[in-house]
Design a protein around this motif. Structure first.
Motif, PDB file in Angstrom:
ATOM      1  N   GLY A 146       0.766  -1.148   0.038  1.00 28.56           N
ATOM      2  CA  GLY A 146       0.129  -0.076   0.069  1.00 28.56           C
ATOM      3  C   GLY A 146       0.724   1.415  -0.041  1.00 28.56           C
ATOM      4  N   TYR A 147       0.239   2.421  -0.447  1.00 26.57           N
ATOM      5  CA  TYR A 147       1.023   3.606  -0.525  1.00 26.57           C
ATOM      6  C   TYR A 147       0.073   4.684  -0.919  1.00 26.57           C
ATOM      7  N   LEU A 148       0.570   5.964  -0.507  1.00 31.63           N
ATOM      8  CA  LEU A 148      -0.373   7.057  -0.828  1.00 31.63           C
ATOM      9  C   LEU A 148      -0.194   7.413  -2.268  1.00 31.63           C
ATOM     10  N   THR A 149      -1.552   7.791  -3.176  1.00 31.91           N
ATOM     11  CA  THR A 149      -1.427   8.450  -4.246  1.00 31.91           C
ATOM     12  C   THR A 149      -2.282   9.605  -4.439  1.00 31.91           C
ATOM     13  N   LYS A 150      -2.110  10.454  -5.326  1.00 29.39           N
ATOM     14  CA  LYS A 150      -2.993  11.956  -5.501  1.00 29.39           C
ATOM     15  C   LYS A 150      -4.387  11.305  -5.229  1.00 29.39           C
ATOM     16  N   ALA A 151      -4.947  10.421  -5.487  1.00 25.31           N
ATOM     17  CA  ALA A 151      -6.256   9.844  -5.576  1.00 25.31           C
ATOM     18  C   ALA A 151      -6.697   9.290  -4.224  1.00 25.31           C
ATOM     19  N   GLY A 152      -5.985   8.896  -3.212  1.00 24.14           N
ATOM     20  CA  GLY A 152      -5.852   8.332  -2.082  1.00 24.14           C
ATOM     21  C   GLY A 152      -4.942   7.139  -1.802  1.00 24.14           C
ATOM     22  N   PHE A 153      -5.285   6.265  -1.120  1.00 25.02           N
ATOM     23  CA  PHE A 153      -4.393   5.198  -0.445  1.00 25.02           C
ATOM     24  C   PHE A 153      -4.768   3.917  -1.246  1.00 25.02           C
ATOM     25  N   PHE A 154      -3.658   3.576  -2.010  1.00 23.72           N
ATOM     26  CA  PHE A 154      -3.777   2.272  -2.481  1.00 23.72           C
ATOM     27  C   PHE A 154      -3.412   0.988  -2.003  1.00 23.72           C
ATOM     28  N   LEU A 155      -4.224   0.019  -1.689  1.00 25.55           N
ATOM     29  CA  LEU A 155      -3.985  -1.163  -0.771  1.00 25.55           C
ATOM     30  C   LEU A 155      -4.680  -2.156  -1.808  1.00 25.55           C
ATOM     31  N   PRO A 156      -3.948  -3.062  -2.202  1.00 27.63           N
ATOM     32  CA  PRO A 156      -4.641  -4.348  -2.778  1.00 27.63           C
ATOM     33  C   PRO A 156      -5.801  -5.093  -2.230  1.00 27.63           C
TER      34      PRO A 156
ATOM     35  N   PHE B 276     -22.715   4.050 -18.100  1.00 30.74           N
ATOM     36  CA  PHE B 276     -22.660   3.465 -16.763  1.00 30.74           C
ATOM     37  C   PHE B 276     -23.815   2.655 -16.179  1.00 30.74           C
ATOM     38  N   SER B 277     -24.871   2.957 -16.629  1.00 36.04           N
ATOM     39  CA  SER B 277     -26.094   2.332 -15.984  1.00 36.04           C
ATOM     40  C   SER B 277     -26.176   0.800 -16.689  1.00 36.04           C
ATOM     41  N   GLY B 278     -25.230   0.568 -17.481  1.00 34.20           N
ATOM     42  CA  GLY B 278     -25.269  -0.897 -18.079  1.00 34.20           C
ATOM     43  C   GLY B 278     -24.435  -1.626 -17.086  1.00 34.20           C
ATOM     44  N   PHE B 279     -23.833  -1.556 -16.197  1.00 31.95           N
ATOM     45  CA  PHE B 279     -23.049  -2.421 -15.369  1.00 31.95           C
ATOM     46  C   PHE B 279     -23.891  -3.082 -14.317  1.00 31.95           C
ATOM     47  N   ASP B 280     -24.202  -4.394 -13.989  1.00 35.89           N
ATOM     48  CA  ASP B 280     -24.724  -4.983 -13.072  1.00 35.89           C
ATOM     49  C   ASP B 280     -24.047  -4.970 -11.537  1.00 35.89           C
ATOM     50  N   ILE B 281     -22.996  -4.627 -11.514  1.00 33.70           N
ATOM     51  CA  ILE B 281     -22.203  -4.344 -10.287  1.00 33.70           C
ATOM     52  C   ILE B 281     -20.923  -3.440 -10.421  1.00 33.70           C
ATOM     53  N   VAL B 282     -20.931  -2.697  -9.441  1.00 28.89           N
ATOM     54  CA  VAL B 282     -19.992  -1.571  -9.352  1.00 28.89           C
ATOM     55  C   VAL B 282     -19.110  -2.018  -8.015  1.00 28.89           C
ATOM     56  N   PHE B 283     -17.940  -2.353  -8.188  1.00 26.27           N
ATOM     57  CA  PHE B 283     -17.121  -2.685  -7.039  1.00 26.27           C
ATOM     58  C   PHE B 283     -16.254  -1.616  -6.838  1.00 26.27           C
ATOM     59  N   ASN B 284     -16.005  -1.491  -5.583  1.00 32.76           N
ATOM     60  CA  ASN B 284     -14.889  -0.429  -5.159  1.00 32.76           C
ATOM     61  C   ASN B 284     -14.248  -0.986  -3.775  1.00 32.76           C
ATOM     62  N   TYR B 285     -13.273  -1.175  -3.536  1.00 31.63           N
ATOM     63  CA  TYR B 285     -12.474  -1.715  -2.361  1.00 31.63           C
ATOM     64  C   TYR B 285     -12.377  -0.486  -1.599  1.00 31.63           C
ATOM     65  N   VAL B 286     -13.019  -0.259  -0.337  1.00 26.98           N
ATOM     66  CA  VAL B 286     -12.953   0.865   0.678  1.00 26.98           C
ATOM     67  C   VAL B 286     -11.591   0.660   1.400  1.00 26.98           C
ATOM     68  N   ASN B 287     -10.649   1.275   1.292  1.00 27.39           N
ATOM     69  CA  ASN B 287      -9.542   0.950   2.198  1.00 27.39           C
ATOM     70  C   ASN B 287      -9.134   2.188   2.959  1.00 27.39           C
ATOM     71  N   ASN B 288      -9.952   3.329   2.945  1.00 24.11           N
ATOM     72  CA  ASN B 288      -9.536   4.740   3.498  1.00 24.11           C
ATOM     73  C   ASN B 288     -10.198   4.859   4.911  1.00 24.11           C
TER      74      ASN B 288
END
Length: 135
Positions: free
Chosen positions: A24-34, A123-135
């Protein structure tokens, strides 16, 4: 075809290796953690086995990082996409996907909060939107 065990082993080895990127590390968009690969398998496999998702489902990983969630979704038969702010991680996602020839996710660079990022897609064509929340 890659097995789910092969997928988990591949990303576990990266996470346990010496590359600081996977800690993990800090980016301009937030913290990246796999995301934990075993947790991803459990989550997506459950959604598929319960019928929430199927082989014709469209999957979007918003903030796709190194591509592991989109790669898994593709391995499970979903139409998978990943959007990532960091161009280096987009290139890394493509490289990881090459290790799984039976997967074919599409990765693209952009800010997942910016509607223009999704101009090529509905965008409405996606059945699921995944976002790994780590902040």
């Amino acid at each position: 075809m890659a097995t789910l065990e092969t997928y988990v082993d591949y990303f576990d080895q990266l996470d346990l290796g010496s590359n600081p990127l996977y800690r993990g590390y800090l980016t301009k968009a937030g913290f990246f953690l796999p995301s934990n690969p075993a947790h991803l398998v459990l989550a997506l496999d459950t959604l598929i086995s319960k019928g929430t998702l199927s082989s014709d489902s469209r999957f979007l990983d918003a903030g796709s990082g190194d591509g592991r969630a989109s790669i898994l979704a593709s391995l499970l038969g979903l139409d998978a996409y990943g959007v990532e702010y960091n161009p280096m991680l987009v290139r890394l996602s493509d490289a990881h996907a090459q290790n799984f020839p039976s997967s074919n996710p599409l990765f693209f660079e952009g800010d997942f909060l910016d509607p223009l990022t999704y101009a090529p897609f509905r965008f409405s064509g996606f059945d699921i939107v995944f976002n790994y929340v780590n902040n």
